[in-house]
Design an enzyme around this catalytic site. Structure first.
Site, mmCIF file in Angstrom:
data_model
loop_
_atom_site.group_PDB
_atom_site.id
_atom_site.type_symbol
_atom_site.label_atom_id
_atom_site.label_comp_id
_atom_site.label_asym_id
_atom_site.label_seq_id
_atom_site.Cartn_x
_atom_site.Cartn_y
_atom_site.Cartn_z
ATOM 1 N N PRO A 2 0.839 -1.203 0.000
ATOM 2 C CA PRO A 2 0.000 0.000 0.000
ATOM 3 C C PRO A 2 0.878 1.258 0.000
ATOM 4 O O PRO A 2 1.800 1.360 0.790
ATOM 5 C CB PRO A 2 -0.777 -0.094 1.319
ATOM 6 C CG PRO A 2 -0.637 -1.495 1.773
ATOM 7 C CD PRO A 2 0.664 -1.997 1.220
ATOM 8 N N GLU A 3 0.600 2.154 -0.906
ATOM 9 C CA GLU A 3 1.316 3.428 -0.932
ATOM 10 C C GLU A 3 0.356 4.532 -0.506
ATOM 11 O O GLU A 3 -0.776 4.259 -0.112
ATOM 12 C CB GLU A 3 1.883 3.663 -2.338
ATOM 13 C CG GLU A 3 2.887 2.568 -2.699
ATOM 14 C CD GLU A 3 3.881 3.009 -3.758
ATOM 15 O OE1 GLU A 3 4.194 4.215 -3.821
ATOM 16 O OE2 GLU A 3 4.343 2.156 -4.516
ATOM 17 N N HIS A 113 -5.036 -14.316 10.484
ATOM 18 C CA HIS A 113 -4.284 -13.139 10.036
ATOM 19 C C HIS A 113 -4.927 -11.832 10.501
ATOM 20 O O HIS A 113 -4.429 -10.754 10.229
ATOM 21 C CB HIS A 113 -4.191 -13.118 8.507
ATOM 22 C CG HIS A 113 -3.557 -14.344 7.932
ATOM 23 N ND1 HIS A 113 -2.270 -14.715 8.241
ATOM 24 C CD2 HIS A 113 -4.045 -15.289 7.097
ATOM 25 C CE1 HIS A 113 -1.989 -15.847 7.600
ATOM 26 N NE2 HIS A 113 -3.048 -16.210 6.913
ATOM 27 N N ARG A 133 1.269 -11.064 5.896
ATOM 28 C CA ARG A 133 2.727 -11.168 6.059
ATOM 29 C C ARG A 133 3.235 -10.483 7.329
ATOM 30 O O ARG A 133 4.420 -10.565 7.636
ATOM 31 C CB ARG A 133 3.426 -10.606 4.820
ATOM 32 C CG ARG A 133 3.195 -11.528 3.628
ATOM 33 C CD ARG A 133 3.882 -11.026 2.393
ATOM 34 N NE ARG A 133 5.342 -11.044 2.510
ATOM 35 C CZ ARG A 133 6.157 -10.587 1.570
ATOM 36 N NH1 ARG A 133 5.666 -10.070 0.473
ATOM 37 N NH2 ARG A 133 7.456 -10.639 1.738
ATOM 38 N N ARG A 172 22.215 16.301 -2.889
ATOM 39 C CA ARG A 172 22.239 14.865 -3.160
ATOM 40 C C ARG A 172 23.066 14.460 -4.363
ATOM 41 O O ARG A 172 22.886 15.005 -5.441
ATOM 42 C CB ARG A 172 20.798 14.360 -3.409
ATOM 43 C CG ARG A 172 19.833 14.664 -2.327
ATOM 44 C CD ARG A 172 20.192 13.920 -1.068
ATOM 45 N NE ARG A 172 19.371 14.441 0.017
ATOM 46 C CZ ARG A 172 18.554 13.698 0.737
ATOM 47 N NH1 ARG A 172 18.461 12.428 0.508
ATOM 48 N NH2 ARG A 172 17.844 14.249 1.708
#
Ligand SMILES: [Zn+2]
Length: 291
Positions: A2-3, A113, A133, A172
């Protein structure tokens, strides 16, 4: 995984189910690394509480209690937060899936789960946090307690500006994509949306951040905001295990231009999409459209 869009959709859907309802009981699985705060403490602290708000900070969901305590929820790789009204084939095991047509499937029953379950005094729908997971996280912060994970987050990706990006890029030597994935600079951009935004901005992911012009940074920031908003509108991506809290699949994956399209033709120029490792992540780009 999920973002930001998926977490934001989860927030919008779960907020009315979680906020303002008195918690009657909290059920959990056994103590594990999923619980940064032990289950016993969670249960004791949350029973009888009514949460007053649910915010998103980067990819974290932060629920607030009346006296100012905060409950942090992170979906990790496969976390799903949804109500007992949700229905989805993906929530069922493969055996159950093969024997039942979607319309025959009943409401979700908590399984092994389902690490966290909220029951409410109003007898309305339960709220579940399920994670196959177990890379998700649950943590309780006392009123006023600081948290390094939250405090170090940069500007929210939905509000990122070209100026911010340009400023950060001056220091950077890393690839521009690595900068976009750095949560202390921009909170909430993950692998899919970094690749997609860089495609639309016409910038190769492996280019050095330091070499970006102000104009390119403006372009990238604009595309990040646009791609994320568009994904929220279309219900997020359902690549991997994400499902929206109402049990529906997101549709954004159908709009992908480069992500996970290795070898397929670019929709703009028909060149095969390439994949390489940038910032230790599988990265997709069009060799023709991005320079
Ligand atoms: Zn192209």
């Amino acid at each position: 995984m999920p973002e930001l869009p998926e977490v934001e959709i989860t927030r919008r859907t779960i907020e009315p189910l979680l906020v303002g309802r008195e918690i009657a009981d909290v059920k959990t699985t056994a103590p594990s690394y999923f619980f940064i705060t032990p289950p016993d403490v969670l249960k004791k602290r949350l029973r009888g509480e009514a949460l007053v708000g649910l915010e998103r900070k980067g990819k974290y969901l932060v629920a607030e209690g009346k006296d100012g305590f905060r409950l942090l929820l992170h979906l990790g790789m496969t976390g799903q937060l949804f109500s007992s009204h949700a229905r989805s084939v993906r929530l069922l095991s493969s055996t159950a899936r093969s024997s039942l047509a979607p319309e025959e499937q009943g409401a979700f029953e908590p399984d092994r789960h389902t690490h966290l379950q909220f029951k409410f005094c109003d007898d309305g729908p339960d709220v579940f946090f399920r994670d196959v997971r177990k890379f998700g996280k649950v943590m309780l912060l006392a009123p006023g307690e600081q948290n390094e994970r939250l405090d170090r987050l940069g500007d929210d990706a939905l509000d990122v500006t070209g100026e911010k990006l340009f400023g950060a890029s001056r220091k950077r030597k890393t690839a521009i994509k690595a900068l976009l994935l750095d949560q202390s600079v921009i909170a909430g951009v993950g692998n899919i949306y970094a690749d997609e935004a860089l495609f639309y901005a016409g910038v190769r992911p492996g280019r050095r951040a330091l070499g970006m012009t102000r104009r390119e940074c403006e372009g990238i920031a604009t595309e990040i905001r646009r791609v994320l908003k568009r994904s929220i509108e279309t219900g997020g991506s359902s690549i991997s295990d994400y499902i929206a809290p109402d049990g529906t699949d997101g549709a954004y994956q159908d709009e992908r231009r480069v992500y996970a399209r290795t070898g397929e033709a670019c929709y703009e120029c028909h060149s095969p999409i390439r994949r390489k490792l940038v910032a230790q992540r599988g990265t997709h780009y069009c060799p023709q459209c991005q320079s």
